[in-house]
Design an enzyme around this catalytic site. Structure first.
Site, mmCIF file in Angstrom:
data_model
loop_
_atom_site.group_PDB
_atom_site.id
_atom_site.type_symbol
_atom_site.label_atom_id
_atom_site.label_comp_id
_atom_site.label_asym_id
_atom_site.label_seq_id
_atom_site.Cartn_x
_atom_site.Cartn_y
_atom_site.Cartn_z
ATOM 1 N N PHE A 25 28.335 33.076 84.389
ATOM 2 C CA PHE A 25 29.162 32.265 85.281
ATOM 3 C C PHE A 25 29.618 31.052 84.470
ATOM 4 O O PHE A 25 28.819 30.437 83.766
ATOM 5 C CB PHE A 25 28.323 31.833 86.484
ATOM 6 C CG PHE A 25 29.100 31.151 87.569
ATOM 7 C CD1 PHE A 25 29.640 31.870 88.620
ATOM 8 C CD2 PHE A 25 29.300 29.778 87.549
ATOM 9 C CE1 PHE A 25 30.357 31.243 89.627
ATOM 10 C CE2 PHE A 25 30.024 29.137 88.558
ATOM 11 C CZ PHE A 25 30.549 29.873 89.591
ATOM 12 N N TYR A 79 23.575 28.239 98.785
ATOM 13 C CA TYR A 79 24.648 28.479 99.764
ATOM 14 C C TYR A 79 25.143 29.923 99.768
ATOM 15 O O TYR A 79 26.006 30.265 100.555
ATOM 16 C CB TYR A 79 25.825 27.511 99.547
ATOM 17 C CG TYR A 79 26.325 27.413 98.117
ATOM 18 C CD1 TYR A 79 27.122 28.404 97.572
ATOM 19 C CD2 TYR A 79 25.992 26.324 97.329
ATOM 20 C CE1 TYR A 79 27.573 28.316 96.267
ATOM 21 C CE2 TYR A 79 26.441 26.221 96.019
ATOM 22 C CZ TYR A 79 27.228 27.220 95.492
ATOM 23 O OH TYR A 79 27.663 27.132 94.201
ATOM 24 N N ARG A 124 35.236 41.898 95.116
ATOM 25 C CA ARG A 124 33.771 41.818 95.278
ATOM 26 C C ARG A 124 33.406 42.005 96.748
ATOM 27 O O ARG A 124 33.890 41.275 97.611
ATOM 28 C CB ARG A 124 33.241 40.452 94.824
ATOM 29 C CG ARG A 124 33.322 40.183 93.354
ATOM 30 C CD ARG A 124 32.436 39.007 92.948
ATOM 31 N NE ARG A 124 32.431 37.910 93.922
ATOM 32 C CZ ARG A 124 31.704 36.805 93.793
ATOM 33 N NH1 ARG A 124 30.916 36.656 92.739
ATOM 34 N NH2 ARG A 124 31.758 35.859 94.699
ATOM 35 N N ASP A 159 19.106 31.997 85.758
ATOM 36 C CA ASP A 159 19.966 31.538 86.844
ATOM 37 C C ASP A 159 19.899 32.592 87.951
ATOM 38 O O ASP A 159 20.310 33.741 87.744
ATOM 39 C CB ASP A 159 21.409 31.358 86.341
ATOM 40 C CG ASP A 159 22.313 30.781 87.425
ATOM 41 O OD1 ASP A 159 22.113 31.117 88.612
ATOM 42 O OD2 ASP A 159 23.232 30.015 87.083
HETATM 43 C C1 PLP Z 1 27.547 30.237 92.281
HETATM 44 C C2 PLP Z 1 27.013 30.044 90.902
HETATM 45 C C3 PLP Z 1 26.892 28.765 90.346
HETATM 46 C C4 PLP Z 1 27.404 27.578 91.106
HETATM 47 O O1 PLP Z 1 27.125 26.358 90.524
HETATM 48 P P1 PLP Z 1 27.390 25.030 91.365
HETATM 49 O O2 PLP Z 1 26.917 23.959 90.515
HETATM 50 O O3 PLP Z 1 26.629 25.200 92.644
HETATM 51 O O4 PLP Z 1 28.845 24.960 91.669
HETATM 52 C C5 PLP Z 1 26.312 28.642 89.096
HETATM 53 N N1 PLP Z 1 25.878 29.734 88.414
HETATM 54 C C6 PLP Z 1 25.998 30.981 88.924
HETATM 55 C C7 PLP Z 1 25.497 32.155 88.152
HETATM 56 C C8 PLP Z 1 26.582 31.169 90.170
HETATM 57 O O5 PLP Z 1 26.706 32.398 90.665
#
Ligand code: PLP
Length: 441
Positions: free
Chosen positions: A171, A265, A414, A240
């Site tokens: 991500f 969330y 998705r 993560d």
């Molecule tokens: C959704 C997601 C994030 C989101 O990061 P935020 O700091 O909450 O915006 C980070 N890493 C992964 C792998 C995600 O799927």
């Protein structure tokens, strides 16, 4: 949970047995036939998790148009208990009790208290998870502190381990933050395929940052084997968990994970921008050296001391004043997990996705979509990613027909499966509408 009136607002062509499931759009039952509709109804009737659906604002009573929501992997649905709890927090705790709430209503200890509840869902014993900040911020804490841990852990300290590995399909925010963390720690950053991250490590590697489930393809990476292989060569691992927590068993403690981060969330339904969490294994806590040592992580914050002295335990992962409103919404949202085992969620998630794929095979013209998500259960999370031409336009047409999914540029659809509130009739209908949209050209 809450008693919600069930009025008969469902259109007349709804398969009667799909209690609680979204209604199909009128006029879709063509001569081709919805070959899997009866099977969907049977599975919904026999679903041991069918009862948790009413804990969420999601069914045909809330959405008389029969919306099918398959975007809970981006923003989880609203648990029914949250609005009343938020009203109470705002009117009583903030409005009336005001500053006393930090102690009397236990605001100050909320990050650890709620952290323990998240911990229970990811296989962490109490005292190792703290809730707060965004995932992005927690990635920074974990990666910098993890490099510091790795350097102190063995005789490499003199020449220094000076490399961070991350999975190449990460991500984006993890990659951006890792790049900055690398500069802060004097490391080089190298991106490699997640499956090869252990074999790519060298004696110089300090830390590896890996996404447990790939946000785009839905591929599940092998946490136990990767963690063990990296530990064998002295590498600290940060996982993560954004796309795995609340979707499948993670078992952080049993697998000896060092550090982990994740958001609340998505599958944890904490609400838009709900605070993220940081897991620091108990064995690492005494040496966890945060790059963001805010006053909330001080051993005695109200001493207002000039010199920093870190608190013991998970508290050490805190930074500044917690975002109490979001945090207490998350706490209330976690009530939806009462009596639910993560194993039962995983079993239904896999079954929903398998059933969805069977429906897609039956309803979608051959060759119109290409599956990106592996079929093997051991290799997938809780979403199915399909590649197709004009995916953005297809997503819009699905939305117009009440099927909410998301689109990842340039060509990925998705479909997220959230077993607490997604039923088999939902996925059957999503596949049917996808078939209609793609048949229409
Ligand atoms: C959704 C997601 C994030 C989101 O990061 P935020 O700091 O909450 O915006 C980070 N890493 C992964 C792998 C995600 O799927």
């Amino acid at each position: 949970m809450s008693e919600h009136p069930r009025t008969e607002t469902v259109p007349p062509d709804t398969t009667p047995a799909t209690a609680g499931a979204a209604a199909p759009a009128t006029g879709t039952a063509t001569a081709v036939g919805r070959a899997h509709a009866a099977e969907a109804a049977r599975r919904d009737r026999e679903d041991p998790l069918a009862g948790t659906r009413e804990r969420f604002v999601v069914d045909a009573v809330d959405y008389p148009d029969g919306t099918v929501y398959l975007d809970g992997n981006s923003l989880g649905a609203l648990p029914r208990g949250v609005p009343a709890r938020m009203a109470d927090v705002i009117e009583r705790e903030w409005g009336r009790d005001r500053i006393n709430s930090w102690s009397d209503n236990h605001w100050w200890t909320a990050p650890e208290r709620i952290g323990d509840r998240v911990g229970a869902l990811v296989g962490a014993a109490p005292g190792q998870v703290v809730v707060g900040d965004s995932t992005s911020v927690n990635v920074l804490k974990a990666v910098v502190a993890g490099v510091r841990l790795a350097r102190g852990a063995d005789a490499m300290e003199a020449d220094g381990r000076d490399e961070i590995l991350m999975d190449v399909s990460t991500f984006p925010t993890d990659g951006y933050i890792a790049e900055s963390a690398a500069r802060l720690t004097g490391c080089a950053l190298r991106a490699v395929p997640a499956g090869a991250i252990a074999s790519e490590s060298t004696p110089r590697t300090a830390l590896a940052l890996v996404n447990h489930v790939d946000y785009r393809t839905g591929r599940l990476h092998d946490l136990p084997a990767t963690t063990a292989a990296l530990h064998a060569v002295g590498v600290v691992v940060v996982w993560d968990l954004c796309h795995s927590a609340g979707a499948l068993p993670v078992d952080l403690d049993p697998h000896g994970v060092d550090l982990a981060v994740g958001c609340t969330y998505k599958y944890l339904n904490g609400g838009p921008g709900a605070p993220a969490y940081l897991y620091v294994a108990a064995r690492h806590q005494p040496r966890f050296d945060s790059p963001l040592p805010g006053w909330n992580s001080h051993a005695d914050p109200f001493a207002m001391a000039g010199a920093y002295a870190p608190a013991d335990g998970a508290v050490r992962g805190r930074v500044g004043t917690p975002d109490i409103l979001s945090m207490l919404a998350l706490e209330s949202a976690l009530d939806a997990w009462q009596g639910v085992s993560i194993e039962s969620v995983r079993a239904k998630s896999l079954d929903l996705a398998d059933f969805f794929l069977a429906c897609v095979a039956a309803y979608v013209p051959a060759g119109a979509v290409e599956r990106l998500t592996p079929v093997a259960h051991a290799e997938r999370g809780s979403q199915v990613a399909l590649r197709c031409a004009d995916a953005g336009e297809v997503t819009e047409r699905l939305l117009a027909r009440g099927v909410v999914i998301d689109y990842r540029r340039p060509d990925v659809l998705r479909f997220g499966f959230t077993p607490l509130y997604t039923g088999y009739a939902d996925v059957e209908r999503a596949a049917w509408v996808l078939g209609e949209v793609l048949s229409a050209g």
